[in-house]
Design an enzyme around this catalytic site. Structure first.
Site, PDB file in Angstrom:
ATOM      1  N   ASP A 144      -6.506  -2.278 -17.814  1.00 34.94           N
ATOM      2  CA  ASP A 144      -5.477  -1.236 -18.039  1.00 34.94           C
ATOM      3  C   ASP A 144      -5.742  -0.454 -19.318  1.00 34.94           C
ATOM      4  O   ASP A 144      -4.838  -0.192 -20.113  1.00 34.94           O
ATOM      5  CB  ASP A 144      -4.073  -1.882 -18.104  1.00 34.94           C
ATOM      6  CG  ASP A 144      -3.750  -2.654 -16.846  1.00 34.94           C
ATOM      7  OD1 ASP A 144      -3.022  -3.673 -16.964  1.00 34.94           O
ATOM      8  OD2 ASP A 144      -4.233  -2.267 -15.781  1.00 34.94           O
ATOM      9  N   GLY A 177       0.785  -1.235   0.000  1.00 35.12           N
ATOM     10  CA  GLY A 177       0.000   0.000   0.000  1.00 35.12           C
ATOM     11  C   GLY A 177       0.812   1.277   0.000  1.00 35.12           C
ATOM     12  O   GLY A 177       0.381   2.285   0.549  1.00 35.12           O
ATOM     13  N   HIS A 190      -1.009   2.289 -13.002  1.00 33.98           N
ATOM     14  CA  HIS A 190      -0.368   1.164 -13.684  1.00 33.98           C
ATOM     15  C   HIS A 190       1.077   1.541 -13.982  1.00 33.98           C
ATOM     16  O   HIS A 190       1.343   2.638 -14.485  1.00 33.98           O
ATOM     17  CB  HIS A 190      -1.121   0.845 -14.989  1.00 33.98           C
ATOM     18  CG  HIS A 190      -0.531  -0.291 -15.749  1.00 33.98           C
ATOM     19  ND1 HIS A 190      -0.693  -1.602 -15.369  1.00 33.98           N
ATOM     20  CD2 HIS A 190       0.243  -0.307 -16.866  1.00 33.98           C
ATOM     21  CE1 HIS A 190      -0.056  -2.382 -16.231  1.00 33.98           C
ATOM     22  NE2 HIS A 190       0.523  -1.624 -17.146  1.00 33.98           N
ATOM     23  N   ARG A 240      -6.552  -7.783  -8.261  1.00 32.01           N
ATOM     24  CA  ARG A 240      -7.659  -8.620  -8.748  1.00 32.01           C
ATOM     25  C   ARG A 240      -8.313  -7.948  -9.958  1.00 32.01           C
ATOM     26  O   ARG A 240      -8.604  -6.740  -9.915  1.00 32.01           O
ATOM     27  CB  ARG A 240      -8.726  -8.828  -7.660  1.00 32.01           C
ATOM     28  CG  ARG A 240      -8.202  -9.431  -6.376  1.00 32.01           C
ATOM     29  CD  ARG A 240      -7.551 -10.779  -6.550  1.00 32.01           C
ATOM     30  NE  ARG A 240      -8.479 -11.783  -7.110  1.00 32.01           N
ATOM     31  CZ  ARG A 240      -8.081 -12.976  -7.522  1.00 32.01           C
ATOM     32  NH1 ARG A 240      -6.811 -13.309  -7.488  1.00 32.01           N
ATOM     33  NH2 ARG A 240      -8.937 -13.847  -8.001  1.00 32.01           N
TER      34      ARG A 240
HETATM   35  C1  GRF Z   1       2.881  -0.496  -7.927  1.00 30.99           C
HETATM   36  O1  GRF Z   1       3.966  -0.681  -8.814  1.00 30.99           O
HETATM   37  C2  GRF Z   1       1.659  -0.091  -8.741  1.00 30.99           C
HETATM   38  O2  GRF Z   1       2.021   0.482  -9.984  1.00 30.99           O
HETATM   39  C3  GRF Z   1       0.953  -1.376  -8.974  1.00 30.99           C
HETATM   40  O3  GRF Z   1       1.136  -2.082  -7.745  1.00 30.99           O
HETATM   41  C4  GRF Z   1       2.486  -1.840  -7.291  1.00 30.99           C
HETATM   42  C5  GRF Z   1       2.560  -1.861  -5.792  1.00 30.99           C
HETATM   43  O4  GRF Z   1       1.867  -0.760  -5.290  1.00 30.99           O
HETATM   44  N1  GRF Z   1      -0.421  -1.149  -9.291  1.00 30.99           N
HETATM   45  P1  GRF Z   1       1.776  -0.414  -3.698  1.00 30.99           P
HETATM   46  O5  GRF Z   1       3.191  -0.235  -3.190  1.00 30.99           O
HETATM   47  O6  GRF Z   1       1.099  -1.592  -3.027  1.00 30.99           O
HETATM   48  O7  GRF Z   1       0.988   0.848  -3.668  1.00 30.99           O
END
Ligand code: GRF
Length: 201
Positions: free
Chosen positions: A146, A13, A110, A92
């Site tokens: 995406d 997160g 993304h 998911r």
């Molecule tokens: C990130 O690289 C984001 O681009 C992708 O999930 C990865 C982890 O995100 N959607 P986070 O550190 O859990 O926010």
């Protein structure tokens, strides 16, 4: 009227933290809930320490029945009354049945310059292609993975000797700048895309 934001996570997160910490003062939005499909997601504790309600809906409990999982997500969201959703490291796929309900009110980040490299392993694919520029995109979520309208992009130069991990780390720094900037503008009703570049203040 302050927009109520639900943030969906599956892991640590780090993007969620940036979003939560950005929604203060005159920001037009406030987080109302953080939801995860994984009870072990590290981001849940980070949300709780920030005083944000959390919900967990384990996708494993629905044995591949995506509509049933999404109905449980909708039920868990109900009491929090979100106006919009930010997917932030949420791993998911969502069916059109769910994305249609949130059309125009759900964002995702993304780790590529869409439309390049939809799906997974984006950094390795950019390196394999010999790209000199890579980055991340915030887009509206539609039924196509995406694929929704772009609301912001941040560019990262690919450096000699970059590995997927070193490149991912630099992209993540830009994600943490881009997503809060897009959310602030989007929550104010402005869909003008945000474009950022590394090193640019
Ligand atoms: C990130 O690289 C984001 O681009 C992708 O999930 C990865 C982890 O995100 N959607 P986070 O550190 O859990 O926010």
């Amino acid at each position: 009227m302050t927009k109520r934001v639900a943030v969906f996570i599956s892991g640590g997160g780090s993007n969620m933290v940036q979003l939560l910490d950005s929604m203060t003062g005159d920001h037009p939005a406030r987080a109302c809930v953080v939801l995860s499909n994984d009870p072990g997601a590290g981001g849940l504790e980070k949300a709780r320490t920030r005083g944000i309600a959390t919900e967990v809906v384990k996708h494993q409990d629905f044995a591949g029945d995506r509509p049933a999982f999404e109905a449980a997500v909708t039920a868990a969201l109900g009491p929090h009354r979100p106006d919009m959703i930010c997917l932030a490291g949420f791993m998911r796929k969502l069916t059109g049945g769910f994305t249609d309900q949130w059309q125009g009110r759900m964002l995702n980040i993304h780790p590529s310059l869409l439309p390049k490299y939809r799906g997974l392993h984006t950094h390795a694919r950019a390196l394999e292609a010999g790209d000199t520029v890579h980055g991340c995109t915030v887009h509206e979520v539609t039924a196509e993975l995406d694929d929704g309208p772009v609301l912001g992009q941040a560019e990262v130069r690919v450096l000699p000797g970059d590995t997927p991990d070193t490149l991912a780390a630099r992209v993540l720094v830009q994600e943490h700048r881009l997503y809060p900037a897009v959310l602030r503008r989007f929550a104010a009703g402005d869909r003008t895309p945000v474009y950022l570049r590394e090193g640019q203040s």
